[in-house]
Structures are given as C-alpha cells and as structure tokens.
Design an enzyme around this catalytic site. Structure first.
Site, PDB file in Angstrom:
ATOM      1  N   GLU B  64      -6.033 -10.189  -6.553  1.00  0.00           N
ATOM      2  CA  GLU B  64      -4.793  -9.594  -6.048  1.00  0.00           C
ATOM      3  C   GLU B  64      -3.705 -10.628  -5.786  1.00  0.00           C
ATOM      4  O   GLU B  64      -2.517 -10.367  -6.004  1.00  0.00           O
ATOM      5  CB  GLU B  64      -5.058  -8.781  -4.774  1.00  0.00           C
ATOM      6  CG  GLU B  64      -5.859  -7.508  -4.984  1.00  0.00           C
ATOM      7  CD  GLU B  64      -7.358  -7.768  -5.153  1.00  0.00           C
ATOM      8  OE1 GLU B  64      -7.809  -8.880  -4.806  1.00  0.00           O
ATOM      9  OE2 GLU B  64      -8.076  -6.872  -5.630  1.00  0.00           O
ATOM     10  N   HIS B 115      -5.380   5.192  -3.077  1.00  0.00           N
ATOM     11  CA  HIS B 115      -6.497   5.394  -2.147  1.00  0.00           C
ATOM     12  C   HIS B 115      -6.061   5.135  -0.712  1.00  0.00           C
ATOM     13  O   HIS B 115      -6.751   4.495   0.073  1.00  0.00           O
ATOM     14  CB  HIS B 115      -7.692   4.531  -2.541  1.00  0.00           C
ATOM     15  CG  HIS B 115      -8.307   4.964  -3.851  1.00  0.00           C
ATOM     16  ND1 HIS B 115      -7.597   4.967  -5.031  1.00  0.00           N
ATOM     17  CD2 HIS B 115      -9.545   5.433  -4.149  1.00  0.00           C
ATOM     18  CE1 HIS B 115      -8.374   5.413  -6.005  1.00  0.00           C
ATOM     19  NE2 HIS B 115      -9.553   5.711  -5.507  1.00  0.00           N
TER      20      HIS B 115
END
Lengths: 277, 325
Positions: B64, B115
């Site tokens: 990330e 999510h």
C-alpha cells in the site's frame, strides 16, 4: 573537470552559510550529496531548463532524502530556478525554502519529501507516466543510505523492476551514517549492492566525491537507460560512497552533526577549510 | 437485504460495484484516468477497469505504501489516478504516504476504500474500515465522500473525478438498497434531504441512510415526523442544510458505520456547536472493534440498525409526544 569542482565548492559554501544563518538544518547530509547534484545539474546529464520548470519533457530529479535539501536549494538558485536571495531566508516564516522540500512553493522541486522512504515510489509513478505519454525523460531519485531502512524503498524497488522502467535511476548517498550512528550499527544495510542486484537493478558503485567518477556513472545510467529499454534489463542504481560533512574535517569526524547547523565559529572554520571567498 | 425491506426499498448493487462500473465509463471519456491497485482489484472492483483499459492499470502488489506513492508520482505528471484498496489498508497502512505524497502536495488523486464499516461481516475486524472518515477528514484539502447506494455512487464518482484535488470515497461490500431514483440528484458537497420532517433530523451516510429511512418510518407509526439527510459529503460539510434542519427540528441523530470519535457525528456536532447547538445523539461504533458474524448479526450486536436510530431519537424527544392520543 576543475570547473565542476569549483562549482561544488561554491555550493558547499552556500550550504554552510545558509544553514548557519537559519540556525538549524542538516548541513552534513547536504555536503555529502554535492558532487552528484553538480554532476546532474551542471555536467550535461539532467535534461532541464530553469526557465521552464514545467517543461513536460524535462528529466525529473526527486530528492527523497528531503533533509538534504539545502544542497539542492543552492544548486537550483545557482542555476536560476529562483532568486539567490531566497537562500538567505531558509527555514524562516514566509520563505519558500522550507526545512524540507515543498514542491508547491519552489520551482524545480519535483516532490515534497521529508518523511523518508517515499521518493522512489513517486519516481516510479513519474517514470510510468513517461511510458504512458511516450516521453523519453529520465527520472532520478536520490535516497539516503539510512533511508533504505524503510520497507517502502524495497516495495518500490521490486515494482520498478517488475514494470521494467529503465529510464529510472536511484542514487544512494552512501555516507554511512544516520541520525543516531553508523548505518552498520543502527541497521546493517550490507551487502547493499547485492540487495539492489537481487531486486533486479543494474548496480554501479562509485566514489561520490570524485566528480569524474560521478559524471561517468550518471552518463552510464542515462545512456544505458536508453539501451536497456531496448533490452528490457531494468532500472539502475548508483551507490555513491560519500562522507557525511565532506570535506569539512571536524564535521566528518562526528556524526552528531546530523540535524545540527554549525555555529558561527564552526561555520567560519568550515568556510576556511572549503576555501570560500 | 441488510436493511430497508420493511419500507419497500429494492436491492441495488454494492457501492463498490457501482464505483467499478462507473470508473470504466470514465476511462473511456478521460484518457488521463489511470488506476493503481494493491492486488485487491476483484474485491474493490477495479478489475472492471483493468479489463477495459489494461494499459492504464497498474497492480503494484500487496504494497500500500508504494501504491500511494506511485499514484502521487503519476499525478505530478498530469495523470488522474484512482487508487483502491480496502479502507482499512489504504488509509491505516499507508496514512503517512497519503499525507506526504498526496495531501501535502495536494495531488489530484482519488482514493477509494472499499469494505468500509462493519457490514462486511464474516471477515472480521482486521478487514473492517472503521477509522477511515476520521483519517481522511483530517487531511487538509481532502474531499471525503460516502455514498449510500448504487445510483448515488455512480453520480458521486463522476463528480469526484471532475473535482481537481485529492479525495477519498468509501465503498461497501454488501449489496445495498436503492434510496435514490436512477438519476440520483446528489451534488458533491450538498446534503440531500430524502424525507421531510419536523420532530427530529436523522443525519446519515452510507448504509445507515437506508437505516435512517427505515427509522423514520418506524417513528412515523408513533406519530413522529423525522427528517432524513443523506450527508454523503463529509468534507466539505454542507453546514447550511444541516443548520437549517437543526433549527427546524430542534434535535439531531447522526448515524454512521464508523467509530464514535472523528467521524460524521463528530464533524456534524462541531458544526452545530458553532452554528446552532441542539441536543444530539449518535449511532455508531462505541470505541470498540466489532467481530466476525453474519453482516446483519454484526450490525444488530454493535448497535447500527434502524431500531438503534429510533432509540436514539426517543432519548431526544420528550415523553408526552411519545404517547399519541
């Protein structure tokens, strides 16, 4: 190359003067970078035009070790990116030259850095944009050696090889010291060249204070970048062995100068050693 | 369906799917749009863009930090990156990179955290994005968007793309009820009144918008009229619309799938404290992590249902009103 050497001396004199005036900063980390910056910006390596800092085809230089920015400010000012007077207000309120690079305030800065580990990812994004746009500019990223402790550096190194971005070169300013001690004691990086090799990078090691060696390595990275694009053999890294504080004797001898400006008296001695006018 | 059946809402697609489909369309319209992924494209649904525009799609692997930095570099060269991962990983793992490589230089990068909330259910707390409103809103210059349903997601993705500057959008995993007609009249930065009412205002975003509509219907049976505001844009906040609602109803309940500190409740409370203070209650996750379970069971156990919103409203409304003739 006597000419480049005298430019390097001039830049070093500026670094000492501006950080001492500011009363803070990282002169020793700046001093170790100087020959590489001079090689890039004066040695016919970096494709750039100070009058057009937004030129889409310019090479990009990202200083990932943002604390070393006084050296880059001195170079950019000298090359005409902004008025030399700016150097006199380094780190002061309302001055565009902040303690760490803010690309939105200073022409010639390609990234805002200062939280270590991020510049190579930014450089990779810039290199991928070149590919998307069909441009042939080269992207240069300077990392500190201590900065290589950061995991993100290796995420980016892996991805750069994966994407075969050949027009991307890292220069590791291998001055051997980080904030609290020698890199060997704080977090051993060795074998650093083998690590980069294992990540798929073409590696060269140089004496980063020998301007001829610096220039020829940068030349290698730029030209080989083009030929590598044809062979698809991956990005390149130059491990530039340097000394923190070079060539000021008492700064080189004491790593605790990291993050500390020289006092007026120390600056006077440093400028004397450097032969500043 | 998780919520809204009792008031006849129809099931729509998950907001993550609506996002992915809209991104494909935008990719056809804007060649500068690129997508960077952290190997979750079949979950965040940027896989749709990958299929349609493979040359402008980069999967940097499970990394990330690098993902965010690469997006910053692309944006510095005029590209318009959309980057997506789970909200929990994109913002929590790479927050420093979001701060330094996107927010500080005000790069035109759009982050999508999928999510979001606890309604993902079975995968449990490690995958639940419950801090993202606080983190994204903390960043100077960030536009923060949390769409409620499929049609409004489509509209807001387009509007966020047209906005030049950094932005964050939360999307959700489950299919959610449609609260807007197909041409959702939502406007970035404007709270949308879905239902008028005088006794209490229910402010919500995301999945909790449908829950608020359901709560309003429950309150109506008791003779109470609740106004429902979809505050899909948390930042910049539409303070005028919220102040007007507070003035006209005198009570505000804020409902969100987020932790109690720093989310929509905190943002609305700060605005009303300054502009028009009224009694408030908050329906959110109470300073705790949730747990695995069927999405509906998780929402019930942790207090994020229409009934919880009704209970919060009851705390604000004097008892006499509660006993209809």
């Amino acid at each position: 190359m006597a000419d480049l050497q005298s430019i390097a001396r001039r830049i070093r004199c500026d670094i000492v003067e501006m950080t001492t005036r500011a009363g803070s900063g990282h002169p020793s980390s700046s001093l170790s970078e100087v020959e590489v910056l001079v090689g890039l910006y004066y040695g016919g390596i970096l494709r750039h035009d100070p009058a057009r800092p937004d030129w889409p085809d310019r090479d990009r230089f990202v200083l990932s070790k943002g604390h070393g920015v006084p050296a880059l400010y001195a170079v950019l000012a000298d090359r005409g990116y902004f008025p030399r007077e700016w150097l006199t207000c380094l780190r002061m309120i309302d001055c565009p030259l902040e303690g760490h690079p803010n690309m939105r305030r200073v022409p010639g800065l390609e990234a805002s850095t200062g939280s270590l580990g991020q510049g190579l990812s930014i450089g990779l994004g810039i290199a991928l944009a070149a590919r998307l746009d069909g441009r042939d500019y080269h992207t240069w990223v300077m990392l500190g050696d201590g900065e290589c402790d950061e995991g993100q550096v290796w995420e980016a190194a892996m991805a750069a090889h994966h994407y075969r971005v050949d027009q991307l070169t890292v220069i590791v300013d291998r001055n051997g010291f980080q904030q609290t001690g020698a890199t060997a004691d704080v977090m051993n990086l060795d074998p650093l060249p083998a690590k980069w090799q294992a990540f798929g990078w073409q590696v060269r090691e140089i004496n980063g204070h020998d301007i001829d060696e610096v220039r020829s390595a940068l030349e290698w990275a730029r030209q080989e970048g083009t030929s590598r694009t044809l062979s698809g053999s991956g990005p390149s890294v130059i491990i530039s062995h340097t000394h923190k504080g070079y060539p000021v004797s008492f700064v080189m001898a004491d790593f605790s100068y990291h993050g500390k400006a020289l006092t007026e008296e120390e600056a006077r001695r440093a400028r004397e050693e450097l032969g500043c006018s | 369906m998780l919520v809204g059946e009792s008031i006849g809402l129809k099931e729509g697609k998950a907001t993550r799917v609506a996002f992915g489909e809209t991104l494909v369309e935008l990719g056809h319209e804007d060649p500068a749009l690129v997508v960077v992924d952290g190997d979750l494209n079949n979950s965040t649904r940027t896989d749709l863009f990958k299929k349609a525009h493979p040359d402008r799609f980069f999967n940097v692997g499970i990394a990330e930090s690098n993902l965010v930095g690469v997006a910053g570099g692309l944006a510095s060269c005029g590209k318009k990156p959309w980057i997506a991962s789970f909200a929990a990983f994109l913002l929590c793992n790479a927050f420093d990179q979001v701060r330094m490589s996107i927010a500080f230089p005000q790069m035109n990068v759009k982050l999508v955290g999928s999510h979001g909330g606890i309604s993902i259910g079975e995968d449990g707390p490690s995958q639940m994005g419950i801090e993202d409103f606080a983190l994204a809103s903390a960043l100077p210059g960030f536009t923060v968007v949390v769409p409620a349903d499929e049609p409004s997601t489509r509209a807001l993705v387009r509007q966020l793309h047209a906005h030049n500057g950094p932005g964050y959008m939360r999307t959700g995993r489950p299919n959610v009820p449609i609260v807007y007609a197909n041409d959702a009249p939502v406007r970035l930065g404007k709270a949308h009144e879905l239902r008028n009412g005088d006794d209490v205002t229910l402010v919500a975003c995301g999945l909790m918008v449908a829950a608020a509509l359901e709560a309003a219907a429950l309150l109506e049976r008791e003779g109470l009229s609740a106004r429902v505001l979809d505050v899909h844009t948390l930042k910049p906040l539409d303070e005028e619309t919220i102040e007007r609602a507070a003035r006209e109803t005198g009570r505000v309940v804020v409902a969100e799938e987020h932790l109690c500190y720093g989310g929509l409740g905190s943002i609305v409370a700060a605005a009303l404290a300054r502009r028009w203070p009224v009694p408030m209650r908050f329906v959110n996750l109470k300073d705790t992590y949730a747990e695995s379970g069927k999405p509906r069971d998780v929402l019930v156990k942790y207090g994020l249902t229409a009934e919880d919103i009704v209970a919060a409203a009851h705390q604000l409304i004097p008892k006499p009103i509660l006993s209809p003739a």
